[in-house]
Design a protein around this motif. Structure first.
Motif, short mmCIF file in Angstrom:
data_model
loop_
_atom_site.label_atom_id
_atom_site.label_comp_id
_atom_site.label_asym_id
_atom_site.label_seq_id
_atom_site.Cartn_x
_atom_site.Cartn_y
_atom_site.Cartn_z
N THR A 198 0.97 -1.39 0.12
CA THR A 198 -0.08 0.09 0.12
C THR A 198 0.75 1.40 0.05
N GLY A 199 0.42 2.31 -0.21
CA GLY A 199 1.00 3.61 -0.42
C GLY A 199 0.34 4.91 -0.33
N TRP A 200 0.85 5.99 -0.09
CA TRP A 200 0.29 7.38 0.21
C TRP A 200 -0.80 7.52 -0.99
N ALA A 201 -0.56 7.36 -2.12
CA ALA A 201 -1.53 7.28 -3.02
C ALA A 201 -2.82 6.49 -3.10
N GLN A 202 -2.46 5.01 -2.87
CA GLN A 202 -3.40 4.38 -2.50
C GLN A 202 -4.39 4.42 -0.95
N SER A 203 -3.87 4.94 -0.12
CA SER A 203 -4.49 5.43 1.02
C SER A 203 -5.42 6.71 0.80
N ASN A 204 -5.17 7.20 -0.32
CA ASN A 204 -5.74 8.56 -0.64
C ASN A 204 -6.88 8.31 -1.95
N GLY A 205 -7.12 6.91 -2.22
CA GLY A 205 -8.17 6.47 -2.91
C GLY A 205 -7.78 6.21 -4.30
N LEU A 206 -6.44 6.64 -4.79
CA LEU A 206 -5.95 6.63 -6.02
C LEU A 206 -5.43 4.98 -6.47
N ARG A 207 -6.52 4.22 -6.69
CA ARG A 207 -6.17 2.98 -7.14
C ARG A 207 -7.11 2.70 -8.61
N GLY A 208 -6.64 1.55 -9.19
CA GLY A 208 -7.64 1.04 -10.35
C GLY A 208 -7.33 2.45 -11.34
N ASP A 209 -8.53 2.70 -11.90
CA ASP A 209 -8.73 3.54 -13.13
C ASP A 209 -8.47 5.22 -12.56
N THR A 210 -7.42 5.35 -11.97
CA THR A 210 -7.24 6.85 -11.64
C THR A 210 -6.16 7.42 -12.23
N SER A 211 -5.94 8.87 -12.10
CA SER A 211 -4.69 9.40 -12.58
C SER A 211 -3.69 8.95 -12.39
N ILE A 212 -2.60 8.55 -13.24
CA ILE A 212 -1.12 8.26 -13.18
C ILE A 212 -0.52 9.53 -12.49
#
Length: 468
Positions: free
Chosen positions: A417-431
């Motif tokens: 897990t990471g800072w991006a994933q803990s902020n909901g940036l998973r799957g089809d989200t902005s790279i």
């Protein structure tokens, strides 16, 4: 100018630390010898322990003075203070143990000393955090200010002024600007602090006004003035800071390094470049992943059985990913799709309602249970518990050309897990947004930051609408 109150505040911090340590002594004594919660032998008289508590407090205060722990830290994050508190108190306990050994004080309870140490770290961290939060609120209301004079009214000085105004909790106020080209900057500066003089007016302004820090934001072609400016500031007793004119070209927050006895500007400050930080993070990864494997063993066994009974193919799906220093490794997951060709699995995105998924796989992906085997990747050293998510080589080659700074994420181990994933940036989200979060994590890593990300991952739940 040097604030007269700083010495008083330093003494106040030292006194607060001393009182806090004595209160912790009473709490630890009660927990160990009076509460009945912890078994103990016959204790020495409380006066005996009080003597060593006072000695410990004096040692801790002395070390704090020697390491400049009582100096202002309004620019520092709280994690820095916590790390310093841990350092000071562990070293203080080691000195106390040395003193007890020399004086042959063998009857002092070692378990009590450990309890005393832990309680001191927790109590002092708590009261320092409350002070930091209170000071931020006070500064936001306009009190406890420090005053800054900016040399240079060009784009660099304006950019610094704008960013400083975005952080009122720091408690800084700009007195004005000094610039030799006042007519050139006066019109576009209507929304900023005024230009109150030229560079040669610096000494007279410092002597007549309250200024705590001078910020040099001059262009490179004015570098010949830096020496005289610094001399004037040090003569008056004002701190001097320099913003490099090539700031806009640096990809991130730089810091000074030393190589072959020459100062160098390192363009990216990565805390995990330090050996002690890497060692600490690696030790945490091993302990956490072992614990997670033990606790989730029943879930993993159930997943193995469900996959085996409902679809044909291997239980574990292995896929090549790019990790630390751009080296590839095989990342493990529970298989959630029907068996695919290697080219298809390495070059195609998973989409919503993907027909390739199995029924069990849909559940595993939605709940992130398919990620559990990655704790073995952590044990093997391929990954960390927290870090940027690793990507397939095919997409890495694509993104490094399309997404600015994409390859920076490979400076550290990838994570479950990471800072991006803990902020909901998973799957089809902005790279692009993910990379911004990943770089922020890389440049601001602390152990407490890792704990925060793990906690947010647990609190927000493993079920994600973008996980398919």
């Amino acid at each position: 100018m040097i604030r007269q109150s700083q010495g008083f505040l330093t003494q106040l911090y030292a006194l607060a630390d001393f009182l806090c340590i004595q209160l912790v002594f009473l709490l630890s004594w009660w927990l160990k010898f009076k509460s009945g919660w912890i078994p103990f032998d016959s204790p020495l008289p409380i006066k005996h322990y009080l003597m060593w508590s006072v000695s410990y407090a004096l040692i801790a205060i002395f070390i704090s003075y020697m390491t400049n722990f009582y100096t202002p830290k309004r620019k520092k994050q709280f994690s820095f203070e916590v790390f310093k508190i841990i350092q000071v108190h562990i070293f203080s306990l080691l000195l106390l143990l040395s003193l007890l050994f020399i004086l042959k004080e063998v009857d002092v309870s070692r378990s009590y000393l450990l309890l005393f140490l832990v309680n001191n770290i927790l109590a002092i961290s708590f009261y320092r955090y409350m002070i930091k939060i209170s000071l931020k609120r006070v500064r936001q209301k306009g009190y406890n200010k420090q005053f800054i004079l900016i040399l240079g009214a060009g784009s660099l000085g304006r950019q610094f002024y704008t960013k400083l105004r975005q952080h009122p909790e720091l408690g800084y106020e700009v007195v004005g600007f000094l610039d030799d080209y006042q007519e050139k900057h006066e019109i576009p500066y209507q929304n900023y602090k005024p230009i109150i003089g030229k560079i040669n007016d610096l000494e007279s302004i410092l002597n007549s006004s309250i200024v705590d820090e001078v910020i040099i934001a001059l262009p490179l072609d004015a570098h010949h003035k830096f020496g005289s400016i610094i001399n004037v500031c040090e003569k008056v007793g004002v701190k001097t800071l320099i913003i490099p004119d090539f700031y806009d070209f640096l990809p991130s927050r730089p810091y000074f390094d030393n190589f072959a006895e020459m100062p160098l500007i390192n363009v990216r400050d990565i805390p995990l470049d330090e050996f002690r930080n890497r060692l600490f993070k690696r030790a945490f990864d091993i302990i956490f992943s072992l614990t997670a494997i033990i606790l989730t063993a029943p879930v993993m066994v159930a997943s193995v059985i469900a996959i085996k009974l409902t679809s044909q193919g291997p239980i574990i799906f292995k896929q090549e990913r790019v990790g630390l220093n751009r080296r590839t490794f095989m990342m493990y997951k529970f298989r959630s799709m029907n068996v695919l060709s290697e080219s298809a699995s390495n070059t195609e995105w998973t989409v919503e309602n993907d027909p390739r998924r199995t029924k069990v796989g849909t559940f595993l992906r939605k709940t992130s249970l398919d990620e559990l085997p990655q704790f073995f990747n952590v044990l093997f050293g391929h990954m960390s518990v927290v870090g940027p998510r690793p990507e397939r080589p095919y997409f890495v080659e694509q993104f490094k050309e399309e997404v600015p700074k994409y390859m920076v994420k490979h400076h550290i181990r990838p994570g479950i897990t990471g800072w991006a994933q803990s902020n909901g940036l998973r799957g089809d989200t902005s790279i692009e947004e993910r990379i911004k979060h990943d770089i922020f994590y890389i440049e601001n890593w602390t152990f407490l930051f890792d704990i925060k990300i793990i906690w947010r991952t647990i609190i927000n739940g493993f079920i994600n609408k973008n996980a398919y």
